[in-house]
Structure formats: C-alpha cells, structure tokens
Write an enzyme that holds these catalytic residues in place. Sequence first.
Site, mmCIF file in Angstrom:
data_model
loop_
_atom_site.group_PDB
_atom_site.id
_atom_site.type_symbol
_atom_site.label_atom_id
_atom_site.label_comp_id
_atom_site.label_asym_id
_atom_site.label_seq_id
_atom_site.Cartn_x
_atom_site.Cartn_y
_atom_site.Cartn_z
ATOM 1 C CG LEU A 191 37.166 48.270 36.882
ATOM 2 C CD1 LEU A 191 37.055 48.402 38.398
ATOM 3 C CD2 LEU A 191 38.151 47.167 36.504
ATOM 4 C CB SER A 192 38.016 52.091 36.440
ATOM 5 O OG SER A 192 38.917 53.152 36.622
#
Length: 292
Positions: free
Chosen positions: A45-46
């Site tokens: 994520l991210s």
Amino acid sequence: MRTKSKWSPGPGKRNGGEALSIRQMIEAVAVEHGLDRKRIFITGLSAGGAMTSVMLACYPEVFAGGAIIAGLPYGSAKTVPEAFDRMRGHGMPSERQLQKALRDASPHQGPWPSISVWHGSADQTVASSNADAIVAQWRAVHGLDARSTRSEMVDGHSRRVWRNAQGQELIEEYRIAGMGHGTPLGTAGDAALGVGGPFMLDVGISSTWHIARFWGIAKPCVKRDAKIKPAKANNEALAPGFARAFSMPKAGVPNVPHSAKRANIPPSQKPSSAAGIRKVIEDALRSAGLMH
C-alpha cells in the site's frame, strides 16, 4: 542531527539496494521452507505499493502476481520532488516511457506476473490517475489492448479486466467509489477480513480476499454455521472469515470468476490529515532506503 532528504536510485534497480535485499529475503524463505516458486506473490500500500512496482519490474521472474494498492508506476519518478508530483497526478511520463522503463528494468522476456491494481476515487494523497498509469505500463508486456476485456461492478465498485486470447485474466483494476487513501476492507459477511483503522478503510469490499481469488489461491466463500468458531493461531483468534476466505484450493481446481453484485457501501472513514499521511509515506520511504 538534521539532514536533507534525498532520493537514492539504487533501491529502484535490479541487483542493487533495497530491491536486492528483498529479493534475497524471498530467496532465503523459499529455500528454507521449500516454497512453490510458481506461487510467490507481492503486494503493498502507498509507498509499499510503489515498492511493489519496483519489485515486479526488477524481478518479474520471481513473482506469479502482484497487487499495487494506491501506489505509483515503476520509473515514474527519479527524485523525491518528482515522486510527490506524481502522487498529486502531475508530470507523469508518457505511456510509452513507462512501458520502456518496465522493459528496461530486467532482461526478462516473459511470462509476466498478473497485476491487480486498487485505488480509491477520493484519494487525496495519491491521485487515482496513477492506477491508470500502472495498468498502461503493464498492458504492453502482456500484449493487451488499451480497452478492457470486461467491465463489471463488484460489491458496488468498478472492476475492469484485461484478458489474453486464451481468456486468462492478466490485469484487473478496481476503483473504489468514495474511498480515500488506504486499503479497502470488508468487515462483514462471509468474506469478512480485518478491522478498520488508519489507512485500513471499511468500504464494504475486501481487497485481500479478491486479490487472493484473482491469484487463484482462495476458494469462493461458503456459508458456514454461525456457531462454528474460527481457528486460532498463537492463542489469538483469527479475523472472522479468515479460514473461509483463505482455505487453499485443491490441485486442478480452477479459479472461480468474480461475481458482479451491488451492495450498500458504508461511509468511508474520515481520512487523516494530509501532513500526517505525508509523514507516514516519508517514513516508509526512509525505511525502504528510498529517502534519508
């Protein structure tokens, strides 16, 4: 002591920096536990999504599939200011440049890992245009057309799929309506997984379960007796639905197509402040060796 942040190019290249370190850790685990090398996957994520892009590009022969959640395409930025520009959706390299960066990242000629891309339509931290860029980057090596093979609604959210001539799903892209920056969770129903929290957003769809299903490592959920308690590990109860969603399919059992259904989506959790999110991302980049 206070120092200026700067970009270190090593982690984004094959056989060097953090990417090599992660590759070596994967190899050590595969050898130690005798893992099936055709069933190694990666997700993040991210900033972790950006690192997932790096690993998939630099070591495509290692992974059967990858899932990039609110991440950046490989090779889209060379400096920290550029990275934040890309996060805002500014200055993205052309589709051809992104595809060339992917091909130049390794000597690999295929087959290529399947790619699952997830992004919130209301993400104010990483612009959702990055999801489009990731899909475009990977379409070329898979030899897929710009137009998706199939579009559908899954749990009330848009899903696009690109299949090859044999009908195999190679790329999927979920756009989560109204969701900010985070990992989509579905904490109710037979596929319930996880607990909502910062960057773990309960929006009525479990990205974890759908990704595992896309990769062919999770069976479709089966209605169970509510009195049956989930299994325990290390004296801690697993999240409801974990055992159901991640029971491994038997050899030869094909992956089951996604169902297309609508559902009422609970309101997204209130996002954290932009400054707080930026700090989390910068800390993650530093931990990965991408900033210091």
